[in-house]
Scaffold this motif. Structure first.
Motif: not given
Length: 429
Positions: A92-116
């Motif tokens: 889905e995303n072949p790029n490096w982190f493009q900024g602070t928000a993009d870094a979080v966006r790329q791992y959002l699938w993992l963060f959502e698993e914690w149901k915080a």
């Protein structure tokens, strides 16, 4: 705080802290003789009873990985963890982190698993002590979608930060990202609304964002999924969100320093030696700063004169003068040396005894500071080999210089000796 997930942003390439970031990520830069910058936000999380902590990084992360793995190990009976997430390519995303928000966006699938319920977004290069539970409680009490931690700021430094304006309820109504000139004047506010006295408000007429945020989990998810072209929290995501979401300010009234430059890093370290009350103290039993346990021997001082300084454990200092300086773990300083207004980061290892039995007439220079050397107004990175009769004093008062081939830089008038550098006998810088 069990429903809070902490995400620490490891920062970019750290060019403003170069050459300290030549071989390490910015959060892995040593501070105060024995800690690393990443220990500050991680310890604040632990002291605030937030135990689910991710660290996002993409540059020179080997030493950061090693430090985290050796330092933070929670009990098997808790869900607590400190994990590093490096930039990675995906279909889905072949790029490096493009900024602070993009870094979080790329791992959002993992963060959502914690149901915080909330995501706490932190920076990895700030020096401060903060109880995040108060910050998060304010976020909940005001039913905010986003809460930003802010500090009053004077005019001299205001243009280095994102500035905000708030209404009577504490809601943020406008943003200015590092404004200059007329735009800076327009960002002035009456900071007495934050509880400052009229005199304090005159000295600090701006409100600066600390780059520390709390998001409702669903709000962060929606914002990041709606706007893929927006890659930075402070410049794009949050200013755009303030129109439609309840964005609140939380006043932080303690010591806080953004250690983004060599000058700020140098001054923050030497500020720890101030008497009787340094602006930041590591001597707080109620909220300790944690780091790796190294089980080093006590420091040995042989006929030394030391004033207003901090000395890490495992050092060996012989017949030397040390004033207003910070010496890191395993530092070795030979006879006749003078260390003043300097930060020595120490060493990662002890050399075998036979390797240290060299004199100033031999070619091999051992790790540490050789005899009769003077170091003034400098930062000496780890494992540096400084010869005998060396003078690191910036004798020509140069503000900026790049001497990579010689093993040092000068930035903002501070001489920075590279990690593993070798400075030959008799060198004058």
């Amino acid at each position: 705080m069990k429903k809070v997930l902490s995400i620490i942003l490891g920062g970019g390439a750290g060019t403003r802290l170069y050459p300290l970031t030549k071989l390490r990520a910015k959060p892995a830069v040593p501070i105060a003789g024995k800690y690393r910058l990443i220990d500050i936000p991680v310890s604040n999380c632990i002291n605030s009873e937030i135990y689910k902590i991710y660290i996002l990084t993409q540059f020179n992360s080997a030493s950061l990985n090693r430090h985290i793995a050796r330092t933070y190990n929670f009990s098997g009976f808790s869900e607590g963890f400190v994990e590093i997430l490096a930039a990675q390519q995906t279909p889905e995303n072949p790029n490096w982190f493009q900024g602070t928000a993009d870094a979080v966006r790329q791992y959002l699938w993992l963060f959502e698993e914690w149901k915080a319920d909330e995501y706490l977004i932190l920076s990895g290069d700030h020096l401060y002590r903060m109880d995040y539970s108060q910050f998060i409680q304010r976020h909940r009490d005001t039913n905010a979608d986003i809460t930003i931690s802010v500090v009053p700021m004077d005019e001299a430094r205001a243009s280095d930060f994102g500035l905000v304006k708030i209404d009577e309820s504490g809601r943020i109504i406008s943003f200015s990202e590092k404004p200059k000139g007329e735009a800076l004047k327009a960002a002035q506010v009456d900071t007495t609304t934050l509880g400052l006295t009229p005199e304090q408000a005159r000295q600090n007429p701006y409100i600066a964002s600390m780059g520390i945020y709390v998001f409702k989990a669903q709000v962060l998810t929606d914002l990041l999924r709606q706007s893929h072209e927006q890659t930075d929290f402070g410049k794009e995501i949050i200013p755009a969100a303030s129109k439609d979401y309840n964005v609140q300010a939380f006043l932080f009234d303690g010591y806080w320093e953004d250690i983004g430059t060599i000058k700020a890093f140098y001054e923050a370290n030497l500020g720890l030696t101030e008497q009787p009350h340094p602006p930041f103290s590591f001597y707080d039993e109620a909220a300790p700063i944690y780091t790796r346990s190294r089980y080093l021997p006590p420091t040995k001082l042989l006929n030394c004169n030391i004033t207003d300084s901090m000395i890490g454990e495992g050092c060996i200092l012989k017949n030397c003068q040390i004033h207003h300086s910070v010496l890191g773990i395993r530092s070795r300083v030979e006879s006749g040396c003078t260390i003043q207004d300097s930060l020595l980061m120490g060493a990662d290892y002890y050399q075998p005894f036979t390797e240290r039995q060299t004199t100033c007439t031999e070619e091999t220079i051992p790790v540490g500071i050789g005899a009769n050397t003077t170091i003034r107004g400098a930062i000496v990175d780890k494992n540096a080999r400084i010869g005998c009769d060396v003078q690191i004093i910036n004798k020509d008062r140069i503000e900026e210089a790049a001497r990579e081939e010689l093993g040092f830089y000068i930035r903002s008038g501070v001489v920075v000796v590279f990690k593993n550098a070798v400075i030959p006998d008799g060198t004058v810088i």
